[in-house]
Write an enzyme that holds these catalytic residues in place. Structure first.
Site, short mmCIF file in Angstrom:
data_model
loop_
_atom_site.label_atom_id
_atom_site.label_comp_id
_atom_site.label_asym_id
_atom_site.label_seq_id
_atom_site.Cartn_x
_atom_site.Cartn_y
_atom_site.Cartn_z
N LYS A 134 0.97 -1.24 0.06
CA LYS A 134 0.06 0.05 0.06
C LYS A 134 1.17 1.27 -0.06
O LYS A 134 2.09 1.36 0.41
CB LYS A 134 -0.93 -0.14 1.17
CG LYS A 134 -0.26 0.10 2.64
CD LYS A 134 0.07 1.46 3.13
CE LYS A 134 0.88 1.27 4.48
NZ LYS A 134 1.62 2.45 4.82
N PRO A 160 8.70 -4.48 -0.13
CA PRO A 160 9.90 -4.21 0.67
C PRO A 160 9.66 -4.34 2.25
O PRO A 160 8.66 -4.04 2.59
CB PRO A 160 10.21 -2.46 0.35
CG PRO A 160 9.42 -2.26 -0.93
CD PRO A 160 8.35 -3.53 -1.17
N VAL A 161 10.75 -4.69 2.77
CA VAL A 161 10.87 -4.87 4.36
C VAL A 161 10.97 -3.72 5.00
O VAL A 161 11.95 -2.91 4.73
CB VAL A 161 11.44 -6.11 4.69
CG1 VAL A 161 11.54 -6.34 6.20
CG2 VAL A 161 11.32 -7.59 3.94
N ALA A 162 10.08 -3.38 6.13
CA ALA A 162 10.34 -2.28 6.72
C ALA A 162 10.43 -1.09 6.15
O ALA A 162 11.39 0.05 6.22
CB ALA A 162 11.67 -2.41 7.68
N ALA A 222 3.59 -1.40 4.30
CA ALA A 222 2.62 -2.76 5.09
C ALA A 222 2.84 -4.16 4.55
O ALA A 222 2.03 -5.01 4.52
CB ALA A 222 1.04 -2.23 4.76
N GLY A 223 4.24 -4.44 4.57
CA GLY A 223 4.75 -5.53 3.97
C GLY A 223 4.15 -6.72 5.13
O GLY A 223 3.59 -7.87 4.74
N GLY A 224 4.56 -6.43 6.30
CA GLY A 224 4.31 -7.24 7.44
C GLY A 224 2.64 -7.45 7.62
O GLY A 224 2.20 -8.67 7.91
N SER A 225 2.02 -6.49 7.51
CA SER A 225 0.59 -6.39 7.58
C SER A 225 -0.15 -7.35 6.49
O SER A 225 -1.06 -8.10 6.68
CB SER A 225 0.04 -5.11 7.59
OG SER A 225 0.34 -4.36 8.62
N ALA A 226 0.52 -7.06 5.54
CA ALA A 226 0.05 -7.83 4.09
C ALA A 226 0.20 -9.35 4.48
O ALA A 226 -0.88 -10.31 4.10
CB ALA A 226 0.80 -7.54 2.83
N ASP A 249 -2.79 -1.63 10.27
CA ASP A 249 -3.08 -1.71 8.53
C ASP A 249 -3.43 -2.98 8.04
O ASP A 249 -3.83 -2.99 6.92
CB ASP A 249 -1.54 -1.62 8.08
CG ASP A 249 -1.06 0.01 8.42
OD1 ASP A 249 -1.79 0.82 8.49
OD2 ASP A 249 0.19 0.42 8.09
#
Length: 301
Positions: free
Chosen positions: A12, A97-99, A103-107, A139
Site C-alpha cells: 500500500k 519491501p521490508v520495513a 505494510a508488507g508485514g500487515s500484508a 494496517d
C-alpha cells in the site's frame, strides 16, 4: 501430496495520512487514505505437524520467522477462534519491501489469515476476518480489502473509496529501515506544546481518486508523518528531490517511511523517473507499480 493454499496480497501507499494527537491508549487517531499498489507478497499455507514460518525473496533475511511474525499470529488467532491447532507451514514469497512503510508485514498477516481460512474451511465471515485483522494491527484490515479506503480510528475502521482510473507510482527503497513507533514518537516530540487538530480526510483527494485524475491527486496528497521521518532520516530529502527533478507529479514519504513514493502521469514516465532515481545514488533499489490493486486473493491451482 499435501493440500496447500496460496494467497496474493498487495503493498500500500498512503495518499493521505492525517495524524491526531496521542490518545490515552498510546495510539493516534488517523484519517488514513490507503491505496493498494501492484507489488505483492504470496503466502502459502500447508498442513504441518507444528506452526513454522519460512520466507524467500528480497530482504527475506530481515523477516522474523518466529511467532512475532504477523502471518504466524494470524494463523494462531484464527485457530484459537475455531478451537483448533495452528499446525501449518507458512511460506512467504516476499516482494513487498521490508520495513519500508508499505505494510508488507500487515500484508502477510492478512494473506495468512485468508489462506488458513480457506485451508481449514472455517467459513469465517468477512466481518470476522476484518475483526481479527484489526486485532493484529492497524494496517492489516486494508491488506485484506485492497483497492482504496479511508481508515479512521487508528486506521483499522475502513470505508471503501471509489477509484476511477489507474495511477502509476515509483517507489525508492532506502538503505536502512525506520521504526514506525519511533516515527510516531518523533511526531509527538515535534508537535509538543501545540494543538494537533482532529484528522479529517480531504474531500478533494477523495474526489481525485474517484475521477482517476493523477494531477488532482498529486495536488492533494499529504503525510503528517513526513517531517518526523525526515527528522530521523534526513537523507530521504535528497531522494524526494531527485524524483521531483526527474518529472514526478509529486513526491512523499510512504506512511512512516523510509520508502519514498512518486506519483507519475503514466507507465512511460514511471520508467523514466525510476531510471533517474537509480542513477541518482540516493536510494538502494527502485520499483514501479500501478494502482489500485485487489486485496488479499486466493490464487487458483
Amino acid at each position: 501430496m499435501s493440500v496447500s493454499v496460496t494467497v496474493r496480497v498487495p503493498a500500500k501507499v498512503n495518499v493521505q495520512l492525517s495524524v491526531g494527537g496521542v490518545r490515552a491508549d498510546g495510539f493516534h487517531d488517523l484519517a488514513n487514505v490507503f491505496l493498494a499498489v501492484g507489488l505483492y507478497d504470496e503466502v502459502t499455507v500447508t498442513p504441518s505437524d507444528t506452526l513454522r514460518v519460512t520466507c524467500a525473496g528480497p530482504d527475506a533475511a530481515q523477516v522474523p520467522l518466529d511467532r512475532t511474525n504477523l502471518a504466524a499470529r494470524a494463523a494462531e488467532a484464527l485457530a484459537a477462534r475455531y478451537g483448533r491447532d495452528a499446525n501449518v507451514h507458512l511460506h512467504i514469497a516476499k516482494d513487498i519491501p521490508v520495513a519500508g512503510g508499505m505494510a508488507g508485514g500487515s500484508a502477510d498477516g492478512a494473506g495468512a489469515l485468508l489462506a488458513c481460512d480457506a485451508l481449514w474451511g472455517t467459513g469465517a465471515s468477512r466481518g470476522e476476518l476484518l475483526y481479527i485483522c484489526a486485532e493484529l494491527g492497524s494496517d492489516v484490515p486494508f491488506s485484506l480489502v485492497g483497492g482504496a479506503a479511508l481508515g479512521t480510528g487508528r486506521g483499522e475502521r475502513l470505508t471503501v473509496l471509489d477509484v476511477g482510473g489507474a495511477f502509476h507510482w515509483v517507489f525508492a527503497m532506502a538503505a536502512r529501515g525506520l521504526s514506525t513507533p519511533a516515527v510516531f514518537r518523533e511526531f509527538d516530540r515535534l508537535g509538543a506544546g501545540r494543538d494537533i487538530p482532529e484528522p479529517v480526510a480531504s474531500a478533494d483527494l477523495i474526489d481525485a481518486l474517484a475521477k482517476g485524475d493523477p494531477d488532482a491527486l498529486a495536488a492533494t496528497v499529504s503525510n503528517d508523518l513526513q517531517a518526523a521521518a525526515l527528522s530521523l532520516f534526513p537523507e530521504l530529502a535528497a531522494t524526494l528531490a531527485a524524483g521531483r527533478a526527474a518529472g514526478a507529479l509529486t513526491a512523499l514519504v510512504s506512511g512512516s517511511g523510509p520508502t519514498t513514493a512518486f506519483l507519475v502521469p503514466d507507465a512511460g514516465s514511471a520508467e523514466r523517473v525510476a531510471r533517474a532515481l537509480r542513477d541518482s545514488g540516493t536510494c538502494r533499489t527502485v520499483r514501479t507499480a500501478p494502482a489500485p490493486a485487489p486485496g488479499a486473493t486466493v490464487l487458483g491451482d
